[in-house]
Design a protein around this motif. Sequence first.
Motif, PDB file in Angstrom:
ATOM      1  N   GLU A 125     -74.834  63.001   2.840  1.00 46.12           N
ATOM      2  CA  GLU A 125     -73.602  63.395   3.509  1.00 46.12           C
ATOM      3  C   GLU A 125     -72.443  63.097   2.575  1.00 46.12           C
ATOM      4  O   GLU A 125     -72.447  62.098   1.874  1.00 46.12           O
ATOM      5  CB  GLU A 125     -73.425  62.616   4.814  1.00 46.12           C
ATOM      6  CG  GLU A 125     -74.504  62.887   5.845  1.00 46.12           C
ATOM      7  CD  GLU A 125     -74.263  62.079   7.111  1.00 46.12           C
ATOM      8  OE1 GLU A 125     -73.276  61.317   7.144  1.00 46.12           O
ATOM      9  OE2 GLU A 125     -75.049  62.207   8.046  1.00 46.12           O
ATOM     10  N   GLY A 126     -71.450  63.932   2.589  1.00 44.04           N
ATOM     11  CA  GLY A 126     -70.257  63.653   1.795  1.00 44.04           C
ATOM     12  C   GLY A 126     -70.011  64.719   0.739  1.00 44.04           C
ATOM     13  O   GLY A 126     -70.627  65.781   0.720  1.00 44.04           O
ATOM     14  N   THR A 127     -69.084  64.390  -0.157  1.00 48.49           N
ATOM     15  CA  THR A 127     -68.648  65.305  -1.207  1.00 48.49           C
ATOM     16  C   THR A 127     -69.379  64.999  -2.506  1.00 48.49           C
ATOM     17  O   THR A 127     -69.409  63.856  -2.959  1.00 48.49           O
ATOM     18  CB  THR A 127     -67.133  65.157  -1.437  1.00 48.49           C
ATOM     19  OG1 THR A 127     -66.452  65.398  -0.201  1.00 48.49           O
ATOM     20  CG2 THR A 127     -66.649  66.135  -2.490  1.00 48.49           C
ATOM     21  N   VAL A 128     -69.963  66.012  -3.123  1.00 45.01           N
ATOM     22  CA  VAL A 128     -70.693  65.830  -4.374  1.00 45.01           C
ATOM     23  C   VAL A 128     -69.693  65.683  -5.527  1.00 45.01           C
ATOM     24  O   VAL A 128     -68.702  66.413  -5.610  1.00 45.01           O
ATOM     25  CB  VAL A 128     -71.629  67.024  -4.643  1.00 45.01           C
ATOM     26  CG1 VAL A 128     -72.317  66.879  -6.005  1.00 45.01           C
ATOM     27  CG2 VAL A 128     -72.675  67.138  -3.535  1.00 45.01           C
ATOM     28  N   VAL A 185     -70.901  56.342 -11.419  1.00 47.22           N
ATOM     29  CA  VAL A 185     -72.139  56.078 -12.149  1.00 47.22           C
ATOM     30  C   VAL A 185     -73.008  55.173 -11.283  1.00 47.22           C
ATOM     31  O   VAL A 185     -72.562  54.110 -10.852  1.00 47.22           O
ATOM     32  CB  VAL A 185     -71.858  55.391 -13.501  1.00 47.22           C
ATOM     33  CG1 VAL A 185     -73.167  55.100 -14.221  1.00 47.22           C
ATOM     34  CG2 VAL A 185     -70.960  56.259 -14.373  1.00 47.22           C
ATOM     35  N   CYS A 186     -74.219  55.610 -11.010  1.00 48.38           N
ATOM     36  CA  CYS A 186     -75.125  54.839 -10.148  1.00 48.38           C
ATOM     37  C   CYS A 186     -75.373  53.458 -10.744  1.00 48.38           C
ATOM     38  O   CYS A 186     -75.672  53.327 -11.936  1.00 48.38           O
ATOM     39  CB  CYS A 186     -76.439  55.584  -9.973  1.00 48.38           C
ATOM     40  SG  CYS A 186     -77.638  54.675  -8.952  1.00 48.38           S
ATOM     41  N   LEU A 187     -75.260  52.438  -9.919  1.00 47.09           N
ATOM     42  CA  LEU A 187     -75.449  51.069 -10.379  1.00 47.09           C
ATOM     43  C   LEU A 187     -76.927  50.742 -10.601  1.00 47.09           C
ATOM     44  O   LEU A 187     -77.245  49.708 -11.191  1.00 47.09           O
ATOM     45  CB  LEU A 187     -74.862  50.100  -9.346  1.00 47.09           C
ATOM     46  CG  LEU A 187     -73.406  50.359  -8.934  1.00 47.09           C
ATOM     47  CD1 LEU A 187     -72.968  49.341  -7.900  1.00 47.09           C
ATOM     48  CD2 LEU A 187     -72.501  50.311 -10.141  1.00 47.09           C
ATOM     49  N   LYS A 188     -77.815  51.630 -10.152  1.00 51.47           N
ATOM     50  CA  LYS A 188     -79.246  51.373 -10.291  1.00 51.47           C
ATOM     51  C   LYS A 188     -79.864  52.184 -11.432  1.00 51.47           C
ATOM     52  O   LYS A 188     -80.474  51.625 -12.339  1.00 51.47           O
ATOM     53  CB  LYS A 188     -79.957  51.703  -8.974  1.00 51.47           C
ATOM     54  CG  LYS A 188     -81.453  51.409  -8.983  1.00 51.47           C
ATOM     55  CD  LYS A 188     -82.070  51.692  -7.615  1.00 51.47           C
ATOM     56  CE  LYS A 188     -83.562  51.410  -7.611  1.00 51.47           C
ATOM     57  NZ  LYS A 188     -84.166  51.703  -6.280  1.00 51.47           N
ATOM     58  N   CYS A 189     -79.688  53.512 -11.400  1.00 52.61           N
ATOM     59  CA  CYS A 189     -80.323  54.353 -12.410  1.00 52.61           C
ATOM     60  C   CYS A 189     -79.338  54.897 -13.431  1.00 52.61           C
ATOM     61  O   CYS A 189     -79.740  55.553 -14.388  1.00 52.61           O
ATOM     62  CB  CYS A 189     -81.053  55.518 -11.745  1.00 52.61           C
ATOM     63  SG  CYS A 189     -79.953  56.819 -11.098  1.00 52.61           S
ATOM     64  N   GLU A 190     -78.000  54.655 -13.202  1.00 56.64           N
ATOM     65  CA  GLU A 190     -76.935  55.079 -14.102  1.00 56.64           C
ATOM     66  C   GLU A 190     -76.753  56.592 -14.157  1.00 56.64           C
ATOM     67  O   GLU A 190     -76.158  57.135 -15.081  1.00 56.64           O
ATOM     68  CB  GLU A 190     -77.146  54.518 -15.520  1.00 56.64           C
ATOM     69  CG  GLU A 190     -77.154  53.003 -15.557  1.00 56.64           C
ATOM     70  CD  GLU A 190     -77.324  52.444 -16.951  1.00 56.64           C
ATOM     71  OE1 GLU A 190     -77.711  53.217 -17.853  1.00 56.64           O
ATOM     72  OE2 GLU A 190     -77.070  51.246 -17.134  1.00 56.64           O
ATOM     73  N   GLY A 191     -77.292  57.275 -13.150  1.00 54.64           N
ATOM     74  CA  GLY A 191     -77.053  58.706 -13.041  1.00 54.64           C
ATOM     75  C   GLY A 191     -75.636  58.974 -12.550  1.00 54.64           C
ATOM     76  O   GLY A 191     -74.981  58.100 -11.984  1.00 54.64           O
ATOM     77  N   VAL A 208     -70.758  55.537  -1.525  1.00 62.83           N
ATOM     78  CA  VAL A 208     -71.267  56.434  -2.556  1.00 62.83           C
ATOM     79  C   VAL A 208     -72.792  56.431  -2.522  1.00 62.83           C
ATOM     80  O   VAL A 208     -73.415  55.387  -2.335  1.00 62.83           O
ATOM     81  CB  VAL A 208     -70.770  55.993  -3.957  1.00 62.83           C
ATOM     82  CG1 VAL A 208     -71.175  57.032  -5.000  1.00 62.83           C
ATOM     83  CG2 VAL A 208     -69.265  55.777  -3.975  1.00 62.83           C
ATOM     84  N   GLN A 209     -73.387  57.603  -2.688  1.00 64.90           N
ATOM     85  CA  GLN A 209     -74.844  57.705  -2.757  1.00 64.90           C
ATOM     86  C   GLN A 209     -75.237  58.457  -4.016  1.00 64.90           C
ATOM     87  O   GLN A 209     -74.649  59.489  -4.360  1.00 64.90           O
ATOM     88  CB  GLN A 209     -75.413  58.446  -1.548  1.00 64.90           C
ATOM     89  CG  GLN A 209     -76.940  58.553  -1.576  1.00 64.90           C
ATOM     90  CD  GLN A 209     -77.496  59.319  -0.395  1.00 64.90           C
ATOM     91  OE1 GLN A 209     -76.760  60.007   0.298  1.00 64.90           O
ATOM     92  NE2 GLN A 209     -78.797  59.214  -0.160  1.00 64.90           N
ATOM     93  N   TRP A 258     -73.999  52.592  -2.309  1.00 58.68           N
ATOM     94  CA  TRP A 258     -73.176  51.392  -2.423  1.00 58.68           C
ATOM     95  C   TRP A 258     -71.755  51.689  -1.976  1.00 58.68           C
ATOM     96  O   TRP A 258     -71.373  52.851  -1.817  1.00 58.68           O
ATOM     97  CB  TRP A 258     -73.189  50.860  -3.854  1.00 58.68           C
ATOM     98  CG  TRP A 258     -72.462  51.712  -4.854  1.00 58.68           C
ATOM     99  CD1 TRP A 258     -71.178  51.576  -5.290  1.00 58.68           C
ATOM    100  CD2 TRP A 258     -72.995  52.856  -5.548  1.00 58.68           C
ATOM    101  NE1 TRP A 258     -70.873  52.550  -6.211  1.00 58.68           N
ATOM    102  CE2 TRP A 258     -71.971  53.341  -6.395  1.00 58.68           C
ATOM    103  CE3 TRP A 258     -74.228  53.505  -5.539  1.00 58.68           C
ATOM    104  CZ2 TRP A 258     -72.138  54.454  -7.203  1.00 58.68           C
ATOM    105  CZ3 TRP A 258     -74.403  54.622  -6.354  1.00 58.68           C
ATOM    106  CH2 TRP A 258     -73.371  55.072  -7.171  1.00 58.68           C
ATOM    107  N   LYS A 259     -70.986  50.628  -1.745  1.00 59.85           N
ATOM    108  CA  LYS A 259     -69.582  50.763  -1.380  1.00 59.85           C
ATOM    109  C   LYS A 259     -68.740  50.672  -2.640  1.00 59.85           C
ATOM    110  O   LYS A 259     -68.977  49.817  -3.480  1.00 59.85           O
ATOM    111  CB  LYS A 259     -69.177  49.663  -0.394  1.00 59.85           C
ATOM    112  CG  LYS A 259     -67.734  49.792   0.106  1.00 59.85           C
ATOM    113  CD  LYS A 259     -67.466  48.819   1.241  1.00 59.85           C
ATOM    114  CE  LYS A 259     -67.497  47.385   0.756  1.00 59.85           C
ATOM    115  NZ  LYS A 259     -67.115  46.434   1.815  1.00 59.85           N
ATOM    116  N   GLU A 260     -67.775  51.574  -2.785  1.00 61.07           N
ATOM    117  CA  GLU A 260     -66.924  51.549  -3.971  1.00 61.07           C
ATOM    118  C   GLU A 260     -66.283  50.173  -4.120  1.00 61.07           C
ATOM    119  O   GLU A 260     -65.709  49.633  -3.191  1.00 61.07           O
ATOM    120  CB  GLU A 260     -65.816  52.601  -3.870  1.00 61.07           C
ATOM    121  CG  GLU A 260     -64.964  52.691  -5.128  1.00 61.07           C
ATOM    122  CD  GLU A 260     -63.823  53.686  -4.971  1.00 61.07           C
ATOM    123  OE1 GLU A 260     -63.864  54.752  -5.565  1.00 61.07           O
ATOM    124  OE2 GLU A 260     -62.880  53.361  -4.220  1.00 61.07           O
ATOM    125  N   GLY A 261     -66.370  49.613  -5.327  1.00 61.96           N
ATOM    126  CA  GLY A 261     -65.830  48.286  -5.577  1.00 61.96           C
ATOM    127  C   GLY A 261     -66.883  47.205  -5.503  1.00 61.96           C
ATOM    128  O   GLY A 261     -66.625  46.055  -5.874  1.00 61.96           O
TER     129      GLY A 261
END
Length: 311
Positions: free
Chosen positions: A254-257, A262-268, A291-292, A300-303
């Motif tokens: 859900e949300g805006t693409v 930058v993903c904190l897990k896979c860095e995508g 963010v997803q 995660w939550k921004e910040g």
Amino acid sequence: SRHVGLLAHVSGVLLVAVRQLLTSMAREAGKRGRGASADVPLPKKSRSFQEHAKEEGLHSGLFRTEILREVAVLCHFLQKPTNTVSTILAALDKLEDYPIDQQVLEKTGIGVQVATFKKHANSAVASRATSLIGSWKAEKQHRDTVRKGFIQKGVTKRAAKEMEEGLFNFACPLGILEGEGIREYKRQYTRLSTHLRGKGTGCLLEKLANRLVDPHAVAVLPDSMLMSEDQQQREREDREENLRAVISGRLDHEGTVTDQYVCLKCEGTRTSYRESQTGWHNDQQDPTIRVQCLDCGFSWKEGDDHGLAGS
């Protein structure tokens, strides 16, 4: 990596060319308006600096010489013993409209002068002076924290200073760290900090150490130019996997693409975000941004990463 280095070099050259063009345009505008000593004449008080800059789409850097001159004049004016409460307040009001950074403070001495009014007999003057000093200190602390954060992640002091300057200019074109500007400043700091953790051939730290990227230009570069070779390979693999997941209907979001996180897990960088108001008096609070990652599904939550904590 040679290809990435070439692209980074070209980006740096273009950035320098744009700066030179802006400086040339500012000088020409100054010559037409007031003579060769001015960059771009500031508007009269009927339109504030911020209003004028927003309407004209101008960057605060174009006003640098004029800002220094105007602030120096105000500093000299505030030293006059004949000033009344009303004239002091008028001068402080005008100062509030200008982007006062460390360079302006050091070259004009305005911070020292305004600080003398913090204990003024008139409460309005004392309050206004205290507010100004507080806002200038807060901005300096924010920017110092970001510089230190870059250094803690392995960047040299010089490169960290240049990176922060480039980040600030990109996120806050009006030269004021507030509102959407400070939110973008934090977002970009988080993005760059994530890239600085990258290891391996072609990582951002390696590019900076070998001067393959201009530190001033890092904030404007896309993620693809900041990733290591391994990260780029993982991103390609994750995109392929994500495409298969989308086709099979296994990944919902859900949300805006966007690619601004930058993903904190896979860095995508293929992510989506959505905003929501939380807590009491939520109309007075900034929205919470969730963010997803569309590559691995992590959210995660921004910040949450470190924001301006400089970890």
